[in-house]
Design a protein around this motif. Structure first.
Motif, PDB file in Angstrom:
ATOM      1  N   PRO A 124      41.988  36.556  48.845  1.00 26.04           N
ATOM      2  CA  PRO A 124      43.152  36.579  48.168  1.00 26.04           C
ATOM      3  C   PRO A 124      43.354  37.230  47.142  1.00 26.04           C
ATOM      4  O   PRO A 124      42.639  38.175  46.680  1.00 26.04           O
ATOM      5  CB  PRO A 124      43.303  35.008  47.493  1.00 26.04           C
ATOM      6  CG  PRO A 124      41.605  34.831  47.332  1.00 26.04           C
ATOM      7  CD  PRO A 124      40.747  35.550  48.502  1.00 26.04           C
ATOM      8  N   ALA A 125      44.633  37.431  46.335  1.00 29.14           N
ATOM      9  CA  ALA A 125      44.996  38.371  45.440  1.00 29.14           C
ATOM     10  C   ALA A 125      44.027  38.426  44.472  1.00 29.14           C
ATOM     11  O   ALA A 125      43.774  39.563  43.949  1.00 29.14           O
ATOM     12  CB  ALA A 125      46.350  38.003  44.846  1.00 29.14           C
ATOM     13  N   MET A 126      43.354  37.256  43.758  1.00 27.93           N
ATOM     14  CA  MET A 126      42.648  37.433  42.757  1.00 27.93           C
ATOM     15  C   MET A 126      41.474  38.227  43.067  1.00 27.93           C
ATOM     16  O   MET A 126      40.954  38.977  42.111  1.00 27.93           O
ATOM     17  CB  MET A 126      42.223  35.892  42.443  1.00 27.93           C
ATOM     18  CG  MET A 126      41.442  35.808  41.340  1.00 27.93           C
ATOM     19  SD  MET A 126      40.931  34.079  40.658  1.00 27.93           S
ATOM     20  CE  MET A 126      42.532  33.452  40.136  1.00 27.93           C
ATOM     21  N   LEU A 127      41.000  37.949  44.157  1.00 20.67           N
ATOM     22  CA  LEU A 127      39.781  38.769  44.863  1.00 20.67           C
ATOM     23  C   LEU A 127      39.818  40.255  44.970  1.00 20.67           C
ATOM     24  O   LEU A 127      39.302  41.010  44.562  1.00 20.67           O
ATOM     25  CB  LEU A 127      39.011  38.105  46.205  1.00 20.67           C
ATOM     26  CG  LEU A 127      37.970  38.783  46.418  1.00 20.67           C
ATOM     27  CD1 LEU A 127      36.630  38.468  45.543  1.00 20.67           C
ATOM     28  CD2 LEU A 127      37.365  38.061  47.961  1.00 20.67           C
ATOM     29  N   ASP A 128      41.380  40.574  45.507  1.00 22.69           N
ATOM     30  CA  ASP A 128      41.563  41.947  45.596  1.00 22.69           C
ATOM     31  C   ASP A 128      41.731  42.745  43.989  1.00 22.69           C
ATOM     32  O   ASP A 128      41.194  44.012  44.225  1.00 22.69           O
ATOM     33  CB  ASP A 128      42.858  42.004  46.295  1.00 22.69           C
ATOM     34  CG  ASP A 128      43.355  43.359  46.351  1.00 22.69           C
ATOM     35  OD1 ASP A 128      42.624  44.143  47.126  1.00 22.69           O
ATOM     36  OD2 ASP A 128      44.589  43.872  45.938  1.00 22.69           O
ATOM     37  N   ALA A 129      42.168  41.846  43.302  1.00 20.65           N
ATOM     38  CA  ALA A 129      42.065  42.758  41.899  1.00 20.65           C
ATOM     39  C   ALA A 129      40.659  42.796  41.230  1.00 20.65           C
ATOM     40  O   ALA A 129      40.686  43.998  40.925  1.00 20.65           O
ATOM     41  CB  ALA A 129      42.584  41.681  40.815  1.00 20.65           C
ATOM     42  N   ILE A 130      39.876  42.003  41.560  1.00 24.50           N
ATOM     43  CA  ILE A 130      38.542  42.394  41.169  1.00 24.50           C
ATOM     44  C   ILE A 130      37.899  43.765  42.228  1.00 24.50           C
ATOM     45  O   ILE A 130      37.280  44.426  41.447  1.00 24.50           O
ATOM     46  CB  ILE A 130      37.556  41.438  41.443  1.00 24.50           C
ATOM     47  CG1 ILE A 130      37.898  40.018  40.474  1.00 24.50           C
ATOM     48  CG2 ILE A 130      36.008  41.780  41.404  1.00 24.50           C
ATOM     49  CD1 ILE A 130      37.101  38.752  40.886  1.00 24.50           C
ATOM     50  N   TYR A 131      38.116  43.449  43.442  1.00 29.01           N
ATOM     51  CA  TYR A 131      37.799  44.564  44.345  1.00 29.01           C
ATOM     52  C   TYR A 131      38.516  46.009  43.918  1.00 29.01           C
ATOM     53  O   TYR A 131      37.479  47.332  43.996  1.00 29.01           O
ATOM     54  CB  TYR A 131      38.161  44.425  45.704  1.00 29.01           C
ATOM     55  CG  TYR A 131      38.027  45.267  46.850  1.00 29.01           C
ATOM     56  CD1 TYR A 131      36.722  45.801  47.224  1.00 29.01           C
ATOM     57  CD2 TYR A 131      39.060  46.072  47.378  1.00 29.01           C
ATOM     58  CE1 TYR A 131      36.465  46.783  48.147  1.00 29.01           C
ATOM     59  CE2 TYR A 131      38.930  46.878  48.377  1.00 29.01           C
ATOM     60  CZ  TYR A 131      37.809  47.260  48.843  1.00 29.01           C
ATOM     61  OH  TYR A 131      37.428  48.220  49.793  1.00 29.01           O
ATOM     62  N   GLN A 132      39.787  45.937  43.802  1.00 25.42           N
ATOM     63  CA  GLN A 132      40.383  47.147  43.358  1.00 25.42           C
ATOM     64  C   GLN A 132      39.730  47.930  42.075  1.00 25.42           C
ATOM     65  O   GLN A 132      39.772  49.109  41.850  1.00 25.42           O
ATOM     66  CB  GLN A 132      41.915  47.011  42.957  1.00 25.42           C
ATOM     67  CG  GLN A 132      42.561  46.853  44.326  1.00 25.42           C
ATOM     68  CD  GLN A 132      42.389  47.559  45.382  1.00 25.42           C
ATOM     69  OE1 GLN A 132      42.311  48.852  44.993  1.00 25.42           O
ATOM     70  NE2 GLN A 132      42.472  47.316  46.588  1.00 25.42           N
TER      71      GLN A 132
END
Length: 279
Positions: free
Chosen positions: A200-208
């Motif tokens: 999800p978006a929260m995990l994507d923010a960490i990944y980015q």
């Protein structure tokens, strides 16, 4: 030694179309050369590059990718002809041949590693001779080819087309998909493993944050090459979503099994598959 065969590329005329190179906008005619510079730079440290980009998980993804395709002759069938595009270092090809040999007891299936970058192919050829039993045999060959044209590969000649972490570096992705469709036999399979959109978006923010803050720095420390790693994380960000790329595969003429893709590790990477219709 397996001979490397070099193709000649024409120079486009007229008004230049543009494309992206990471976050830069450049003319299409320049992208291939700029991508070539990146991969010539990382050819000898390709596995380390993927270890940095995926925290080592790329090895598990590649093993899963190959198992899901189950390469090799089926009982009563013929040996397979496999084309691994953007596969210069042989990373996927060696796994394919290992699986065909050990799981399906097939010692005749052959694979061609095609790559636009001769430095990558030389590294793959070196590895095939040093690390595998396939080097110098007719089971594997290395061929310089542009994924967009594949002009040395005949129509309807390939049973399985694979491309792993390479499609996002192609200048004209629809053209590459059309070439994949052309060279596959009716009923042949297109399979792509590539970095994709994290959910999800929260995990994507960490990944980015990890991708843009840590990976270029690690590239400098591991390979002494920050710029190449900066391009690689930008190219991942610019690649279409899972659904968008599945639609591109379908538009190229392939039938999609299910939704057309399988997400791995929350979408850090995905596998797309398509089948060339029999008619």
């Amino acid at each position: 030694m397996v001979a490397l065969q070099q193709q000649q590329e024409g120079v486009p005329s007229g008004t230049e179309k543009t494309t992206h190179f990471g976050f830069q906008t450049i003319s299409e005619s320049k992208k291939a050369d700029k991508v070539a510079e990146v991969f010539s730079s990382v050819a000898s440290s390709y596995d380390r590059m993927n270890d940095v980009l995926s925290a080592g998980i790329h090895r598990l993804w590649k093993d899963h990718f190959v198992r899901s395709l189950n390469p090799g002759r089926r009982p009563g069938g013929s040996p397979m002809s496999i084309l691994d595009v953007a596969g210069g270092t042989g990373d996927i090809a060696f796994r394919m041949l290992d699986h065909a040999t050990r799981i399906n007891h097939d010692t005749e299936t052959r694979i061609t590693c095609a790559d636009i970058n001769a430095d990558m192919l030389r590294e793959g050829e070196r590895r095939s001779l040093v690390d595998t039993p396939y080097g110098g045999t007719d089971r594997i060959s290395f061929l310089v080819q542009d994924a967009e044209t594949l002009d040395a590969i005949p129509d309807n000649s390939v049973d399985l087309y694979t491309i792993s972490f390479g499609i996002r570096n192609v200048t004209n992705i629809p053209a590459a998909l059309r070439s994949a469709h052309r060279v596959l036999k009716p009923g042949g399979v297109f399979a792509c493993l590539e970095f994709s959109k994290v959910r999800p978006a929260m995990l994507d923010a960490i990944y980015q944050r990890y991708s843009f803050s840590v990976i270029p720095m690690l590239g400098q420390l591991v390979a002494g090459d920050r710029d190449s790693y900066q391009y690689l994380v930008e190219s991942i960000k610019m690649f279409p979503s899972q659904e968008q790329f599945a639609k591109m595969v379908e538009d190229a003429g392939f039938m999609l099994p299910g939704k057309g893709f399988e997400e791995l590790t929350f979408g850090v990477a995905s596998v797309w598959k398509g089948v060339k219709p029999l008619h």
